[in-house]
Design a protein around this motif. Structure first.
Motif, short mmCIF file in Angstrom:
data_model
loop_
_atom_site.label_atom_id
_atom_site.label_comp_id
_atom_site.label_asym_id
_atom_site.label_seq_id
_atom_site.Cartn_x
_atom_site.Cartn_y
_atom_site.Cartn_z
N GLU A 18 6.70 0.81 1.54
CA GLU A 18 6.45 -0.15 0.37
C GLU A 18 5.02 -0.87 0.62
OE1 GLU A 18 7.69 -0.56 -2.51
OE2 GLU A 18 9.17 0.82 -2.10
N PHE A 19 3.94 -0.64 0.12
CA PHE A 19 2.63 -1.14 0.16
C PHE A 19 2.88 -2.50 -0.11
CE2 PHE A 19 -1.52 -1.83 -1.91
CZ PHE A 19 -2.29 -1.89 -0.55
N LEU A 20 2.43 -3.31 0.63
CA LEU A 20 2.40 -4.65 0.32
C LEU A 20 3.82 -5.50 0.30
CD1 LEU A 20 -0.69 -5.06 -1.97
CD2 LEU A 20 -0.66 -5.66 0.69
N HIS A 21 4.89 -4.77 0.73
CA HIS A 21 6.32 -5.32 0.55
C HIS A 21 6.18 -6.77 1.44
CE1 HIS A 21 10.61 -5.68 0.49
NE2 HIS A 21 10.63 -5.72 1.81
N GLY A 22 6.82 -7.59 1.08
CA GLY A 22 6.61 -8.95 1.67
C GLY A 22 5.49 -9.88 1.42
N ILE A 23 4.44 -9.23 1.00
CA ILE A 23 3.29 -9.98 0.90
C ILE A 23 3.22 -10.49 -0.83
CG2 ILE A 23 0.94 -9.91 0.91
CD1 ILE A 23 2.38 -9.22 3.45
N ILE A 24 3.34 -9.66 -1.58
CA ILE A 24 3.28 -10.09 -2.86
C ILE A 24 4.64 -9.54 -3.78
CG2 ILE A 24 0.70 -10.08 -3.17
CD1 ILE A 24 0.96 -7.37 -4.52
N ARG A 29 3.30 -5.56 -7.06
CA ARG A 29 3.42 -4.31 -6.42
C ARG A 29 3.36 -2.92 -7.14
NH1 ARG A 29 7.39 -6.48 -3.14
NH2 ARG A 29 8.65 -4.44 -3.44
N LYS A 30 4.39 -3.12 -8.36
CA LYS A 30 4.61 -1.93 -9.16
C LYS A 30 3.33 -1.78 -10.11
CE LYS A 30 9.48 -2.18 -9.61
NZ LYS A 30 10.78 -2.20 -10.52
N ALA A 31 2.75 -2.92 -10.55
CA ALA A 31 1.32 -2.55 -11.07
C ALA A 31 0.27 -2.01 -10.20
CB ALA A 31 0.69 -3.98 -11.51
N LEU A 32 0.31 -2.29 -9.07
CA LEU A 32 -0.75 -1.41 -8.07
C LEU A 32 -0.32 0.01 -8.41
CD1 LEU A 32 -1.25 -3.98 -5.36
CD2 LEU A 32 -2.64 -3.51 -7.12
N GLU A 33 1.13 0.19 -8.14
CA GLU A 33 1.66 1.54 -7.63
C GLU A 33 1.27 2.40 -8.87
OE1 GLU A 33 6.02 3.23 -8.15
OE2 GLU A 33 5.65 1.84 -6.57
N LYS A 34 1.41 1.76 -10.37
CA LYS A 34 1.13 2.49 -11.76
C LYS A 34 -0.40 2.82 -11.56
CE LYS A 34 1.54 1.58 -16.47
NZ LYS A 34 1.80 0.67 -17.65
N GLU A 35 -1.37 2.17 -11.06
CA GLU A 35 -2.74 2.42 -10.90
C GLU A 35 -3.09 3.51 -9.80
OE1 GLU A 35 -5.08 1.50 -13.33
OE2 GLU A 35 -3.36 0.54 -14.30
N LYS A 36 -1.87 3.79 -9.04
CA LYS A 36 -2.07 4.66 -7.74
C LYS A 36 -2.95 3.94 -6.81
CE LYS A 36 -1.42 9.02 -10.54
NZ LYS A 36 -0.08 8.60 -11.02
N ILE A 37 -2.68 2.66 -6.62
CA ILE A 37 -3.10 1.68 -5.54
C ILE A 37 -2.28 1.78 -4.53
CG2 ILE A 37 -4.66 -0.25 -4.81
CD1 ILE A 37 -5.16 -0.63 -7.83
N ASN A 38 -2.38 2.50 -3.48
CA ASN A 38 -1.21 2.33 -2.32
C ASN A 38 -1.71 2.08 -1.01
OD1 ASN A 38 -2.24 4.72 -2.06
ND2 ASN A 38 -0.61 6.15 -2.42
N SER A 39 -3.00 1.78 -0.88
CA SER A 39 -3.63 1.44 0.31
C SER A 39 -4.44 0.15 0.35
CB SER A 39 -3.97 2.75 1.12
OG SER A 39 -5.50 2.88 0.37
N LEU A 40 -5.03 -0.41 1.23
CA LEU A 40 -6.03 -1.39 1.27
C LEU A 40 -7.39 -0.62 1.06
CD1 LEU A 40 -4.83 -3.81 4.39
CD2 LEU A 40 -4.77 -4.12 1.87
N GLU A 41 -7.42 0.55 1.41
CA GLU A 41 -8.87 1.26 1.05
C GLU A 41 -8.94 1.40 -0.27
OE1 GLU A 41 -11.18 5.49 2.27
OE2 GLU A 41 -8.92 4.99 3.21
N LYS A 42 -7.85 1.74 -0.91
CA LYS A 42 -8.17 1.96 -2.24
C LYS A 42 -8.08 0.79 -3.32
CE LYS A 42 -5.44 6.41 -2.61
NZ LYS A 42 -4.17 6.90 -3.08
N LEU A 43 -7.43 -0.20 -2.68
CA LEU A 43 -7.66 -1.62 -3.26
C LEU A 43 -8.99 -2.32 -3.20
CD1 LEU A 43 -5.95 -3.93 -4.67
CD2 LEU A 43 -5.21 -4.80 -2.17
N SER A 44 -9.63 -1.92 -2.06
CA SER A 44 -10.94 -2.28 -1.88
C SER A 44 -12.19 -1.86 -2.87
CB SER A 44 -11.52 -1.99 -0.60
OG SER A 44 -11.84 -0.76 0.03
N ASP A 45 -11.56 -0.77 -3.54
CA ASP A 45 -12.46 -0.01 -4.76
C ASP A 45 -12.32 -0.86 -6.01
OD1 ASP A 45 -13.06 2.33 -2.96
OD2 ASP A 45 -11.49 3.45 -3.50
N TYR A 46 -11.62 -1.90 -5.88
CA TYR A 46 -11.47 -2.49 -7.24
C TYR A 46 -12.37 -3.95 -6.94
CZ TYR A 46 -8.13 0.84 -9.02
OH TYR A 46 -7.90 2.07 -9.31
#
Length: 79
Positions: A18-24, A29-46
């Motif tokens: 679970e990406f970011l489980h216990g953090i947010i 987390r589901k919103a990020l999953e819907k956008e296929k953001i499942n790593s910090l690397e992908k998150l940094s593209d936004y």
């Protein structure tokens, strides 16, 4: 009944996956999953603004997310 529910839960849930489980919160987390953001690397593209537009993201969630990203030396792209 509780025992069988715990068994189902244990099979379907692995916190290591679970990406970011216990953090947010789960809604964020589901919103990020819907956008296929499942790593910090992908998150940094936004940008921070783009992520704030997603359902489940507010000021407190963003603070937690930015703190976590900073700890891992990852940052949002510039707007």
């Amino acid at each position: 009944m509780s025992k069988s529910l715990n068994s189902i839960y244990a099979v379907q849930y692995d916190p290591k996956e679970e990406f970011l489980h216990g953090i947010i919160a789960i809604s964020a987390r589901k919103a990020l999953e819907k956008e296929k953001i499942n790593s910090l690397e992908k998150l940094s593209d936004y940008s921070e603004k783009e992520i704030m537009e997603l359902h489940g993201f507010g000021k407190n969630t963003m603070i937690k997310l930015k703190d976590y990203m900073k700890e891992h030396q990852v940052f949002f792209k510039e707007a």
